[in-house]
Design a protein around this motif. Structure first.
Motif, PDB file in Angstrom:
ATOM      1  N   ARG A 100       0.828  -1.207   0.000  1.00 58.61           N
ATOM      2  CA  ARG A 100       0.000   0.000   0.000  1.00 58.61           C
ATOM      3  C   ARG A 100       0.860   1.254   0.000  1.00 58.61           C
ATOM      4  NH1 ARG A 100      -5.181   1.247   3.992  1.00 58.61           N
ATOM      5  NH2 ARG A 100      -5.433   3.455   3.421  1.00 58.61           N
ATOM      6  N   ARG A 202      -6.028   0.089  -5.282  1.00 62.03           N
ATOM      7  CA  ARG A 202      -6.874  -0.802  -4.485  1.00 62.03           C
ATOM      8  C   ARG A 202      -6.304  -2.231  -4.504  1.00 62.03           C
ATOM      9  NH1 ARG A 202     -12.031   0.977  -3.199  1.00 62.03           N
ATOM     10  NH2 ARG A 202     -12.128   3.254  -3.306  1.00 62.03           N
ATOM     11  N   ASP A 212      -7.595  -5.897   2.717  1.00 61.08           N
ATOM     12  CA  ASP A 212      -8.209  -4.781   1.992  1.00 61.08           C
ATOM     13  C   ASP A 212      -9.631  -4.534   2.473  1.00 61.08           C
ATOM     14  OD1 ASP A 212      -6.315  -3.952  -0.369  1.00 61.08           O
ATOM     15  OD2 ASP A 212      -6.227  -6.135  -0.261  1.00 61.08           O
ATOM     16  N   THR A 217      -9.710  -0.787   1.415  1.00 60.58           N
ATOM     17  CA  THR A 217      -9.090  -0.572   0.108  1.00 60.58           C
ATOM     18  C   THR A 217      -9.535  -1.615  -0.919  1.00 60.58           C
ATOM     19  OG1 THR A 217      -7.152  -1.834   0.879  1.00 60.58           O
ATOM     20  CG2 THR A 217      -7.027   0.574   1.004  1.00 60.58           C
TER      21      THR A 217
END
Length: 420
Positions: A100, A202, A212, A217
């Motif tokens: 990320r 994402r 996620d 995300t």
């Protein structure tokens, strides 16, 4: 104990078998998922990454081992199943954050961008790896060292997590129902590689997509908005060295031209794409067009076959380098590595149709044949037997002759394309 090297030795043949199966399935379905020049470029970057890894392994694993030996709060047993399971879960969580931040911090994106540059999405893309990730990526995994996970356990878990991610880089596997809701899957990772607004930044999970969902995300692949692959600053090159440095070069340029000292520093830590206002005005960039055509200078059939054959030869030489380098003197290993990188760079220039590629390839093939013939050695290693020596001289000598035979001057650009 199973070592990372042994796991990779088992896995590498499997990579190419699966790539062959994917290619067959794609053609059977009438799908165009591969381009030869793009696949060679992706695999070349994987080779460069492995070459760099030979010289940086002691840096990355060495730092972890030192921290585990001096700062660990506990000494966890390497023969315990719960250590392996909890270690894999913790590693995957830390990988999520590294991944990320690799999309949210410019200097980390500079390393990670290599993996996203391909405008195709197939299993060769999975092997497209950075050569500079070792610089900062190791920091994220230090919590495992502090908690006492043994170095050998960490090293094997890292390879397992990486190998899992190979199979998700494909368009020939459709959605998998409940599996997509728990694990990183081809559908989830296709969305991650897309540059569409819907999908941008994402689905960072390595094995589990649950991270996620937990941290907000996650995005689901949408049939009404099919993923478009690549980056928002297209690479437009088959040069493996330029692929590794393009974002670093852009950051250096922006930092140099920024008038405010705070902006000179912020360039490195802001999100990818951020530029100081004064720099953006003086040095504007072309707006991203998601409909742009895929990069791919045309190659004749003869040059295509030549590049494929030479790359196959370089793959075999690369395997030899990876096996031989640990026992070689540092100077000899470095020279061997430079030869490999030079060869891959030359191949990239050939696929771009650049005149410099023609001359560099002639220098490479003729030079290799002459050196082997005169010394009877391969990079200061033991003398080659007459059959091996003769085979190498014939292979590289005939390659030089073929280059001269199939070269067509009108095809070659007379000037270098600016690396901007």
């Amino acid at each position: 104990m199973i070592t990372p090297e042994r796991i990779m030795a088992w896995a590498i043949p499997g990579f190419f078998v699966l790539i062959g199966i994917e290619l067959w399935v794609a053609r059977w379905r009438g799908r165009d998922v591969y381009a030869i020049n793009d696949a060679i470029n992706s695999l070349s970057l994987g080779v460069v990454s492995q070459i760099v890894g030979v010289f940086t392994k002691l840096f990355t694993i060495g730092i972890y081992a030192w921290c585990a030996a001096h700062w660990a709060l506990w000494n966890l047993p390497a023969n315990s199943l719960w250590v392996w399971i909890s270690g894999l879960l913790l590693y995957d969580l830390l990988y999520y954050w590294l991944h990320r931040w690799g999309h949210e911090v410019n200097v980390l994106w500079a390393a990670h961008v290599v993996h996203h540059q391909s405008e195709r999405y197939n299993l060769s893309t999975a092997l497209r790896q950075t050569g500079s990730g070792f610089l900062l990526g190791w920091v994220v995994y230090l919590p495992m060292a502090l908690l006492g996970y043994p170095t050998d356990v960490f090293a094997v878990i890292a390879v397992i997590d990486l190998l899992y991610q190979f199979w998700v880089h494909t368009e020939v596997v459709d959605r998998l129902g409940w599996f997509d809701r728990v694990f990183c899957s081809p559908s989830n990772h296709r969305a991650h590689h897309a540059v569409n607004d819907r999908y941008l930044d994402r689905n960072y999970g390595g094995i589990l997509i649950l991270w996620d969902r937990l941290f907000g995300t996650f995005v689901e692949e949408n049939d009404d908005d099919p993923p478009i692959y690549g980056t928002r600053s297209p690479l437009q090159s088959w040069n493996p060295l330029w692929a590794n440095v393009e974002v670093y070069r852009a950051m250096l340029n922006d930092s140099w031209h920024a008038r405010r000292w705070s902006d000179k520093l912020r360039v490195w830590v802001k999100r990818p794409g951020w530029r100081p206002a004064d720099v953006a005005v003086r040095f504007p960039k072309t707006a991203f067009d998601i409909t742009h055509a895929h990069y791919g200078p045309p190659m004749s059939f003869a040059w295509t076959i030549y590049c494929v054959v030479q790359f196959a030869l370089l793959l075999m030489i690369g395997v030899h380098f990876l096996n031989a380098a640990p026992s070689m003197k540092l100077a000899h290993a470095a020279l061997y590595a430079m030869y490999m990188v030079y060869s891959l760079l030359t191949l990239g220039f050939l696929m771009e149709g650049r005149r410099i590629g023609l001359w560099l390839e002639l220098m490479r093939t003729v030079g290799t044949a002459v050196v082997v013939q005169l010394t009877g050695q391969w990079f200061a290693m033991a003398h080659l037997n007459p059959i091996a020596c003769g085979s190498a001289v014939i292979a590289f000598g005939s390659s030089a002759i073929i280059v001269l035979c199939i070269a067509r001057p009108p095809r070659w650009h007379t000037a270098q394309k600016p690396l901007q």
